[in-house]
Design an enzyme around this catalytic site. Structure first.
Site, PDB file in Angstrom:
ATOM      1  N   LYS A  72       0.922  -1.034   0.406  1.00  9.76           N
ATOM      2  CA  LYS A  72      -0.031  -0.093  -0.022  1.00  9.76           C
ATOM      3  C   LYS A  72       0.966   0.811   0.213  1.00  9.76           C
ATOM      4  O   LYS A  72       0.758   2.068  -0.353  1.00  9.76           O
ATOM      5  CB  LYS A  72      -0.907  -0.226   1.359  1.00  9.76           C
ATOM      6  CG  LYS A  72      -2.171  -0.951   1.482  1.00  9.76           C
ATOM      7  CD  LYS A  72      -3.176  -0.489   2.164  1.00  9.76           C
ATOM      8  CE  LYS A  72      -4.326  -1.870   2.055  1.00  9.76           C
ATOM      9  NZ  LYS A  72      -5.879  -1.156   2.988  1.00  9.76           N
ATOM     10  N   ASP A 108     -10.388   3.091   1.654  1.00  7.61           N
ATOM     11  CA  ASP A 108     -10.421   2.734   3.559  1.00  7.61           C
ATOM     12  C   ASP A 108     -11.026   3.556   4.679  1.00  7.61           C
ATOM     13  O   ASP A 108     -11.876   2.752   5.012  1.00  7.61           O
ATOM     14  CB  ASP A 108      -9.276   2.109   4.321  1.00  7.61           C
ATOM     15  CG  ASP A 108      -8.593   0.417   3.510  1.00  7.61           C
ATOM     16  OD1 ASP A 108      -9.843  -0.122   3.121  1.00  7.61           O
ATOM     17  OD2 ASP A 108      -7.293   0.533   3.492  1.00  7.61           O
TER      18      ASP A 108
HETATM   19  P1  NAP Z   1      -1.655  -4.325  11.080  1.00  6.72           P
HETATM   20  O1  NAP Z   1      -0.812  -2.929  10.264  1.00  6.72           O
HETATM   21  O2  NAP Z   1      -0.775  -5.122  11.012  1.00  6.72           O
HETATM   22  O3  NAP Z   1      -1.647  -3.372  12.413  1.00  6.72           O
HETATM   23  C1  NAP Z   1      -1.812  -4.131  13.615  1.00  6.72           C
HETATM   24  C2  NAP Z   1      -2.116  -3.543  14.775  1.00  6.72           C
HETATM   25  O4  NAP Z   1      -2.756  -4.353  15.924  1.00  6.72           O
HETATM   26  C3  NAP Z   1       0.230  -2.907  15.419  1.00  6.72           C
HETATM   27  O5  NAP Z   1      -0.605  -1.991  16.137  1.00  6.72           O
HETATM   28  C4  NAP Z   1       0.035  -4.838  16.322  1.00  6.72           C
HETATM   29  O6  NAP Z   1       0.913  -4.378  16.890  1.00  6.72           O
HETATM   30  C5  NAP Z   1      -1.030  -4.947  17.207  1.00  6.72           C
HETATM   31  N1  NAP Z   1      -1.541  -6.149  17.475  1.00  6.72           N
HETATM   32  C6  NAP Z   1      -1.247  -7.088  17.298  1.00  6.72           C
HETATM   33  N2  NAP Z   1      -1.921  -8.445  17.207  1.00  6.72           N
HETATM   34  C7  NAP Z   1      -1.069  -7.408  18.511  1.00  6.72           C
HETATM   35  C8  NAP Z   1      -1.573  -8.683  20.201  1.00  6.72           C
HETATM   36  N3  NAP Z   1      -1.396 -10.075  20.489  1.00  6.72           N
HETATM   37  N4  NAP Z   1      -1.713  -7.497  20.718  1.00  6.72           N
HETATM   38  C9  NAP Z   1      -1.720  -6.035  20.966  1.00  6.72           C
HETATM   39  N5  NAP Z   1      -1.669  -5.756  19.680  1.00  6.72           N
HETATM   40  C10 NAP Z   1      -1.749  -6.816  18.594  1.00  6.72           C
HETATM   41  O7  NAP Z   1      -2.564  -4.547  10.496  1.00  6.72           O
HETATM   42  P2  NAP Z   1      -4.227  -3.673  10.050  1.00  6.72           P
HETATM   43  O8  NAP Z   1      -3.932  -3.664   8.355  1.00  6.72           O
HETATM   44  O9  NAP Z   1      -3.799  -2.436  10.454  1.00  6.72           O
HETATM   45  O10 NAP Z   1      -4.835  -4.253   9.915  1.00  6.72           O
HETATM   46  C11 NAP Z   1      -5.442  -5.069  11.436  1.00  6.72           C
HETATM   47  C12 NAP Z   1      -7.197  -5.564  11.306  1.00  6.72           C
HETATM   48  O11 NAP Z   1      -7.821  -4.897  10.613  1.00  6.72           O
HETATM   49  C13 NAP Z   1      -6.378  -7.153  10.881  1.00  6.72           C
HETATM   50  O12 NAP Z   1      -7.366  -8.073  11.244  1.00  6.72           O
HETATM   51  C14 NAP Z   1      -6.943  -7.182   8.947  1.00  6.72           C
HETATM   52  O13 NAP Z   1      -7.957  -8.145   8.981  1.00  6.72           O
HETATM   53  C15 NAP Z   1      -8.245  -6.040  10.118  1.00  6.72           C
HETATM   54  N6  NAP Z   1      -8.948  -4.989   8.745  1.00  6.72           N
HETATM   55  C16 NAP Z   1     -10.258  -5.500   8.566  1.00  6.72           C
HETATM   56  C17 NAP Z   1     -11.016  -3.691   6.980  1.00  6.72           C
HETATM   57  C18 NAP Z   1     -12.059  -3.765   6.944  1.00  6.72           C
HETATM   58  O14 NAP Z   1     -12.105  -3.464   5.276  1.00  6.72           O
HETATM   59  N7  NAP Z   1     -12.882  -4.274   8.200  1.00  6.72           N
HETATM   60  C19 NAP Z   1      -9.724  -3.624   6.277  1.00  6.72           C
HETATM   61  C20 NAP Z   1      -8.142  -3.392   7.602  1.00  6.72           C
HETATM   62  C21 NAP Z   1      -8.518  -4.369   8.261  1.00  6.72           C
HETATM   63  P3  NAP Z   1       2.474  -4.861  15.984  1.00  6.72           P
HETATM   64  O15 NAP Z   1       2.996  -3.733  15.176  1.00  6.72           O
HETATM   65  O16 NAP Z   1       2.806  -4.034  17.688  1.00  6.72           O
HETATM   66  O17 NAP Z   1       2.298  -6.066  15.921  1.00  6.72           O
END
Ligand code: NAP
Length: 283
Positions: A72, A108
């Site tokens: 992205k 998004d």
């Molecule tokens: P990302 O960039 O990897 O960010 C994930 C965040 O969650 C980071 O801050 C990460 O911290 C934190 N995290 C992960 N595991 C954790 C844990 N066990 N305890 C505490 N914090 C934790 O991912 P993203 O793209 O933001 O996506 C996040 C979620 O949103 C995913 O499940 C994705 O499928 C969902 N999502 C959904 C949509 C939709 O259209 N519904 C769109 C986008 C994303 P660290 O960096 O320290 O690992």
């Protein structure tokens, strides 16, 4: 059913890996329903091929593309022009190919805000759990449209949340940052709580990003961006406590609908797509 022929427009999702993506199901369901002569495919694109691939979209006559993890940010410098949202959050999830030019957008934010549009949220206290890519889009949308007071960013790496807060401090609203151990007070006082972590996502459906379910109450809105399962543990527990709940499927479909509109000039039949995905997740 429209059968692909020599005039079929091609749209792709570019990611790595990409086999998990639901975008082909979403878009092909809508395209078939509306009898539009496009096909939407998933392309696994290695990080060292991003520049070649993106530049090739126009040469190959693509109508457009979606971009997902981890590309992205990497595609952004290859765009001829950008929407304000893509520029503000520094990430592109939608490319429109037109007149040999590439236009980069980020739908998004529109997708994230769609289920909130009829709620009275201006100036309300809000909390985001997580500080990654989805939290970035959510924070930008909330600061731009609702001036939350405060918007609390909860992260296990507080420096990640601080960076996000620094990047968006110019957008107004009042930003706070904390870790999970000290977030309870903010959760209890928030009108909107959004899970932007993958905690609770299939197959780890027994997990929740917020174990203290007694912090949820009627009058609160709990929004989980995780869309698989359809009702996460977080959503089930918040609903049981009387909070209004929003699952991640609406955002997923609405961000797709906003891209679909730009490629086809048509509104996506979101109800049909929603039913197709909901069935997929409950079987
Ligand atoms: P990302 O960039 O990897 O960010 C994930 C965040 O969650 C980071 O801050 C990460 O911290 C934190 N995290 C992960 N595991 C954790 C844990 N066990 N305890 C505490 N914090 C934790 O991912 P993203 O793209 O933001 O996506 C996040 C979620 O949103 C995913 O499940 C994705 O499928 C969902 N999502 C959904 C949509 C939709 O259209 N519904 C769109 C986008 C994303 P660290 O960096 O320290 O690992």
């Amino acid at each position: 059913m429209v059968f692909p022929d020599a005039k079929t427009g091609i749209i792709a999702i570019l990611g790595h890996p990409v086999h998990y993506s639901l975008s082909p199901v979403i878009h092909n369901t809508a395209l078939q329903k509306q009898g539009l002569n496009y096909v939407y495919v998933a392309i696994d694109l290695a990080p060292d091929r991003v520049s070649q691939a993106v530049r090739g979209l126009n040469a190959l006559g693509f109508a457009g593309a979606n971009v997902t993890i981890p590309h992205k940010q990497a595609v952004l410098p290859h765009m001829d022009s950008l929407s304000d949202t893509a520029r503000a959050i520094g990430a592109v999830n939608t490319i429109v190919c037109k007149e040999n030019q590439l236009y980069g957008d980020n739908t998004d934010i529109e997708g994230f805000l769609a289920p909130l549009k009829d709620l009275e949220l201006h100036g309300a206290p809000m909390t985001l759990l997580g500080a990654g890519g989805a939290a970035r889009a959510a924070a930008y949308g909330l600061l731009r449209d609702y001036s939350p007071n405060p918007l609390t960013l909860v992260a296990r790496r507080v420096d990640q949340a601080e960076k996000l807060a620094d990047d968006f401090s110019a957008f107004g609203g009042h930003l706070e940052v904390c870790d999970f151990d000290t977030a309870s007070r903010y959760i209890r006082e928030s009108r909107l709580i959004v899970n932007c972590t993958p905690i609770g996502m299939y197959p780890n459906v027994q997990e929740t990003p917020w174990e203290q379910k007694e912090d949820f109450a009627p009058g609160q809105i709990v929004y989980d961006l995780v869309y698989r399962p359809y009702r996460t543990r977080l959503i089930q527990e918040a609903a049981h406590r009387g909070s209004v709940t929003i699952g991640g499927l609406t955002m997923l479909i609405e961000q797709a609908a906003a891209a679909y509109r730009q490629w086809t000039d048509r509104d996506m039949p979101v109800d049909v797509v929603h039913d197709t995905l909901a069935k997929l997740f409950t079987t």
